[in-house]
Each structure stands twice: as C-alpha cells, then as structure tokens.
Scaffold this motif. Structure first.
Motif, short mmCIF file in Angstrom:
data_model
loop_
_atom_site.label_atom_id
_atom_site.label_comp_id
_atom_site.label_asym_id
_atom_site.label_seq_id
_atom_site.Cartn_x
_atom_site.Cartn_y
_atom_site.Cartn_z
N ARG A 1 63.75 -2.78 34.05
CA ARG A 1 64.65 -3.84 34.51
C ARG A 1 64.17 -4.46 35.83
NH1 ARG A 1 70.67 -1.16 33.65
NH2 ARG A 1 70.40 -0.61 31.43
N ASP A 2 63.47 -3.70 36.63
CA ASP A 2 63.03 -4.17 37.93
C ASP A 2 61.60 -4.71 37.91
OD1 ASP A 2 65.48 -3.29 38.97
OD2 ASP A 2 64.68 -1.28 39.30
N ARG A 3 60.98 -4.76 36.74
CA ARG A 3 59.61 -5.25 36.64
C ARG A 3 59.62 -6.68 36.11
NH1 ARG A 3 55.44 -1.11 36.70
NH2 ARG A 3 54.05 -2.57 35.62
N PRO A 4 58.99 -7.60 36.84
CA PRO A 4 59.01 -9.00 36.40
C PRO A 4 58.20 -9.25 35.12
CG PRO A 4 57.59 -8.72 38.32
CD PRO A 4 58.31 -7.43 38.13
N GLU A 5 57.14 -8.48 34.92
CA GLU A 5 56.28 -8.65 33.74
C GLU A 5 56.17 -7.31 33.00
OE1 GLU A 5 55.08 -11.36 32.52
OE2 GLU A 5 55.79 -12.66 34.14
N PRO A 6 57.12 -7.01 32.13
CA PRO A 6 57.12 -5.70 31.46
C PRO A 6 56.28 -5.65 30.19
CG PRO A 6 59.09 -6.89 30.87
CD PRO A 6 58.32 -7.80 31.79
N ASP A 7 55.68 -6.78 29.78
CA ASP A 7 55.04 -6.84 28.46
C ASP A 7 53.96 -5.78 28.27
OD1 ASP A 7 56.68 -9.00 28.40
OD2 ASP A 7 55.19 -10.43 27.73
N GLY A 8 53.08 -5.62 29.26
CA GLY A 8 52.00 -4.66 29.14
C GLY A 8 52.52 -3.25 28.95
N LYS B 1 56.93 -12.79 21.44
CA LYS B 1 57.36 -12.57 22.82
C LYS B 1 58.85 -12.29 22.90
CE LYS B 1 57.12 -14.44 27.49
NZ LYS B 1 56.63 -15.55 28.35
N ARG B 2 59.63 -13.01 22.07
CA ARG B 2 61.08 -12.82 22.11
C ARG B 2 61.45 -11.41 21.67
NH1 ARG B 2 65.13 -13.32 18.43
NH2 ARG B 2 63.66 -14.03 16.82
N LEU B 3 60.81 -10.93 20.59
CA LEU B 3 61.09 -9.58 20.14
C LEU B 3 60.54 -8.55 21.12
CD1 LEU B 3 60.32 -9.90 16.32
CD2 LEU B 3 62.57 -9.82 17.44
N ARG B 4 59.40 -8.85 21.73
CA ARG B 4 58.77 -7.90 22.66
C ARG B 4 59.69 -7.62 23.84
NH1 ARG B 4 54.28 -10.34 22.99
NH2 ARG B 4 54.59 -11.50 24.92
N ARG B 5 60.33 -8.64 24.37
CA ARG B 5 61.21 -8.44 25.51
C ARG B 5 62.46 -7.64 25.17
NH1 ARG B 5 59.90 -11.54 30.09
NH2 ARG B 5 57.62 -11.59 30.09
N ALA B 6 62.78 -7.55 23.87
CA ALA B 6 63.95 -6.75 23.46
C ALA B 6 63.58 -5.31 23.16
CB ALA B 6 64.59 -7.39 22.22
N MET B 7 62.30 -4.99 23.15
CA MET B 7 61.87 -3.66 22.74
C MET B 7 62.34 -2.51 23.64
SD MET B 7 60.43 -3.64 19.89
CE MET B 7 60.07 -4.98 18.76
N PRO B 8 62.43 -2.68 24.97
CA PRO B 8 62.87 -1.53 25.78
C PRO B 8 64.20 -0.93 25.32
CG PRO B 8 61.96 -3.21 27.20
CD PRO B 8 62.01 -3.81 25.81
N ARG B 9 65.08 -1.76 24.75
CA ARG B 9 66.35 -1.22 24.26
C ARG B 9 66.17 -0.37 23.01
NH1 ARG B 9 67.87 -6.48 25.86
NH2 ARG B 9 67.71 -7.28 23.73
#
Length: 550
Positions: A105-112, A35-43
């Motif tokens: 950045r404006d999406r609370p749950e970007p994981d999907g 999860k930690r790496l997933r949240r960094a993926m958009p960059r």
C-alpha cells in the motif's frame, strides 16, 4: 462417522487440489499481463496458495496428474515429506501474503513486486509437486527468477547487488544440476523421466559418481552450503520483509526436497554421505560463528539459515551413508519446522521495527521462544525435530557435533533476540498495523503447534519417548549451556564485526578481472560476427568436418 475433514476431502475430490495448487498462482501470474488486473493482485495473495495447502492436507500419497499428451507430458504428485513441506510453505505464503498486501500500500510502483511474488509462488509450489525431471528443472528456474526479482524489490544498491548475485549463483547451480539430471535421464531404463524411476536407477548407473557429484554441487549451492553460502545473508538482508520470510522459509527448501527425491536414500553410499555430512556440519557451526558478529537482525537470521540448512543437509548425508529409508521423513520434518520458524522470525523483524518500546514485550517474548526452538528448547517443535534426527546422526562424532550445533544455535538465537529488541520504532508508543501483527502472531502459533500435529500424525517416533524425562533433559542442557555462553560473551567480550557475505566480500576483488574478461569476450564476439570473418570460420569448420569424414 465421517469427520469434517473427511467430508471436505470428499467434496473437493481426491487429487483435485494438486492441479489447482499449481494452476491458480500460474493463472494469476498470466493475468498480470493486464495492468488493471495486476494492480488488484495483492488482494489475492492470500488466496493463491490455498489450493496448495488443501492439497497437502488431503492429497498426500494420493493426488497426481499429468499435463500433456503421449508425446510429452509433465507429471505432478505428492509424497508425505513433500506434503509436509508444501503445507507449511503454503501457510507461510498465505500469512506473508497478508503482510505483503499491507506492505504494498505504501509503494508507488508495486508492479515488479507483484509479478515476482506470483512467479516465485508458482515455482515454489511447483518444485514440491513436480514428479519428473523436466518439470522440476523448469519450475526451479521459474522460482529462481522470481526470487531474484523479489530481492531486487529492496531499497538501494545493496538490493541490486544482492539480486544480481542471487541470480548468478542460481544459474550456476542450475547448470550443475542440469548436467546431473541429463545423466540421470540417460541412465533410466525405458526412457522414463519420472524422478522416482531415475533415483531408483541411479545406484546402477555407469556414471553414478559423476551424477551424484553434479547433483550435490548444484543443490548444495541452492541450500547455501559453505563456502558458496554468501548469497544468503546478502539476499535475505536486502529483500523486503515478506519476501525475506518466504525465501528463507519456503524457497530454500526446494533444495531439500530435491535431495530427498533425487538421492537413492535406501542405498548406502558412505563416501558421498559422509562427505555431505562433514560439509553440512561445518556449515552448521560456521553460520553461528559469523552470525554472532552481526548487528542487523535480518542478517543474523540469514546466518542462522546457513547453519540450519547445513544441519538438514548433514542429516540427509548421514542417512545416505547408512542407506536409511527413514531419512526423508526425519529430514523433511526438521526442514518443515525450520520453514515455519524462520518465516515467523522474519515477519517478527518487520513487526518489531514498527513497534515502540511500550508495546515491545508482547512481540518479543513469542519471538524469543520460537527462536530458542531452533536450539532444541524442550516442548517446542525444535526439540521434536532434533529428536527425530537423533538416530540418523548417531552417537559418534556426527552426534557430538550436532549437540555442539544445538548449543551454538541457542547462542545465535539469543544474539538475534537481543538485536531484535534494539530494532524498534523511534516512537515509544508506536504500534504495528493490525494485519502485520496478525500475520506474525498466526505464523508464530503455527510454528509452535504444527510440528506437534505432524509428529502425532506421522510415525516418526513414539511421542512418549520424545517426552520422557531423559529426552527432555537431553534437549534442555544444550540450551542452558548456550544461554550461559551468551551471557559470558555479552559481559566479557566484544566481537569484531564481519561484513555480511563474508566469503563473497573477499571475492569482490575478482570484479575487475571479470569485467575485463567480459569486455574481451565482447570484442571477440564482435570480431567473429563480421561477415568476412564468419565466412572464413565457416569454411575452416567445413574443411575440418570433411577431413574428419575422410
């Protein structure tokens, strides 16, 4: 003297970028398990397609690699049409990644969205690189699942419906395609699973006609050919802007590269070729007829994709009918231009929606120019693309319909520009965020410049011929006629509005029957899984087997 490009190619090593092109997005996808790496993926969205871009620039016709061992392996390589499409697709994924990172950045749950984005990217790069039947089919399935997930990231029930429909039709298309690939593999000598070997053996296959029919049905559905096109306007309208950009530009081109590689285009097949051309040209006109009735600029672009994909398939069909070996280059070039333009225009929709009327024109004018390029506006990539396809279409009926298609595309793109200008921010002074504007402007410039660079680098046709006054006039007059028709249509007539999805809406009446059939099958399955019933069925099957042996 060694140029900077050649020096970079030497430093990277010929063929190194091909495995990295597929490996990097796949590695990032696997890393999403954390999860930690997933949240960094958009960059990292911008970085993930870079090896694919470098592979297209340096490894065309040179880089290849195998993954596996002597018992089983997957092969990957690049040819020139594949390199054109891969390079343009990688650039679109990079710039759409800039847009997507700001969007998330404006999406609370970007994981999907993150997981589906990387899955679709992996599959998209993979289908352009796959050199064997199994690898292509597997990566196409990965692409379909990722793309359907991106559609689901839209808002509301429309996105759920469009995503489900996209996945259902993708699976149906892949079922036809799988049957065709199995027949291709069965007819290939020495058990080779390489696409080039299977395509070379296809003309002499005892199941040639059935194989080609299955391939054309499956890939035709993937390409959005009428009448099984209705997933396209529903999916593109419902998907978020960056997802719609890569789907309409890059993802749908998987069907184009498959047609170019699976069909033996150097062997004349007039029956299949002319049938494919008829279906494609009908779709090229049908997409415009329905598209001009739409109000949503995303939906107008979706129907434009129906039209343009029909035109590309018609070019391939005419090449197949004549056995013309230049077809892959001409069709690949046309598809590359469409990839760049359509990706750009979807990004423009997102930027204009966040821009107020005071700052509208700097956004609207470039969009209008590259949009008219789809109609063949002179000195745009569209005029080069249509000129490259001109000889394949000929001067007969197909060439005439293609000219009408240019007029119709101009009419539709003027309609799009009008709808785009109506889709602005409520605040007249609003400005779109800088990263979004950068992504759109960079993609717009690429769609204008790259076709010229490709035309010069690859021997499609002598450039002076494409710039001759007669050729420029042949490109200009359909645009002028389309503009006059758009003016008359806007001034004297109000068109009825056709629901997005047209044929698909009509099929909605079958929903009740499908649900009833599903319930009946579920009851039958529950009944057959009972212990006593299963034992009786097994006994009957055993007795029938013994009887057959005796």
């Amino acid at each position: 003297m060694i140029t900077a490009t050649a020096l970079l190619a030497i430093l990277l090593g010929v063929g190194v970028m091909v495995p990295l092109a597929l490996g990097l997005p796949l590695l990032l996808l696997v890393a999403c398990a954390s999860k930690r790496l997933r949240r960094a993926m958009p960059r990292l969205f911008v970085i993930a397609p870079v090896p694919a871009l470098l592979a297209a620039l340096f490894d065309a016709d040179a880089g290849s690699f195998e993954l596996g061992n002597d018992l089983f392996s997957l092969s990957f390589s690049l040819d020139v049409p594949g390199a054109m499409l891969l390079g343009a697709a990688a650039l679109l994924w990079i710039l759409s990644g800039v847009y997507a990172e700001r969007f998330l950045r404006d999406r609370p749950e970007p994981d999907g969205f993150i997981v589906c984005w990387l899955m679709a990217l992996t599959g998209c790069v993979g289908v352009f690189l796959a050199a064997d039947l199994i690898g292509f089919y597997f990566l196409l399935a990965v692409l379909s699942v990722g793309a359907s997930g991106l559609v689901l990231q839209g808002q509301g029930p429309d996105a759920m419906r469009a995503g489900a429909l996209y996945l259902a039709l993708a699976l149906l298309a892949e079922a036809f395609l799988l049957a065709g690939l199995i027949l291709m593999a069965n007819a290939t000598p020495d058990g080779s699973l390489l696409i080039r070997d299977a395509a070379a053996a296809l003309p002499e296959s005892p199941t040639r006609d059935l194989t080609v029919t299955l391939l054309l049905i499956g890939l035709g559905m993937k390409a959005g050919l009428v009448p099984l096109h209705f997933w396209m306007p529903l999916a593109y309208s419902a998907a978020p802007i960056p997802a719609a950009a890569v789907m309409s530009g890059a993802v749908v081109k998987a069907s184009v590269i498959a047609l170019l590689r699976f069909l033996p285009l150097d062997v004349a097949m007039p029956g299949f070729g002319h049938a494919l051309a008829v279906v494609g040209l009908f779709g090229a006109l049908y997409g415009v007829v329905i598209g001009i009735t739409q109000r949503n600029p995303k939906t107008v672009l979706a129907y434009s994709s129906v039209s343009q994909m029909g035109f590309v398939v018609a070019v391939i069909g005419m090449g197949l009918a004549a056995g013309d070996g230049t077809t892959p280059m001409a069709a690949g070039f046309y598809a590359t231009h469409h990839l760049l333009v359509k990706g750009s225009l979807f990004l423009a929709v997102g930027v204009v929606a966040l821009t107020g009327r005071r700052h509208l024109w700097p956004m609207l004018v470039p969009a209008a120019i590259i949009a008219l390029g789809l109609g063949g506006l002179p000195l745009t990539g569209g005029s080069l693309a249509k000129y490259a396809a001109k000889d394949l279409l000929g001067s007969g009926l197909a060439g005439t319909v293609a000219m009408v298609s240019s007029i119709a595309s101009t009419l539709l793109m003027i309609q799009f520009t009008r709808r785009l200008g109506e889709n602005t921010a409520s605040d007249a002074r609003a400005r779109a965020p800088g990263p979004l504007v950068f992504a759109w402007i960079a993609m717009a410039l690429a769609s204008l410049v790259i076709p010229w660079l490709l035309y010069v680098d690859f021997p499609l046709e002598a450039l002076p011929k494409a710039l001759a006054p007669a050729a420029l006039w042949d490109a200009l007059w359909p645009v002028l006629v389309g503009a006059v028709l758009a003016l008359l249509l806007d001034r004297f007539r109000s068109l009825p509005r056709v629901p997005a999805g047209d044929v698909g809406i009509a099929l909605g009446g079958l929903k009740g029957m499908a649900l009833a059939a599903g319930a009946a099958l579920e009851h039958a399955d529950s009944f057959l899984r009972r212990w006593a019933v299963a034992c009786v069925v097994m006994l009957v099957v055993t007795l029938l087997f013994v009887w057959a042996l005796l």
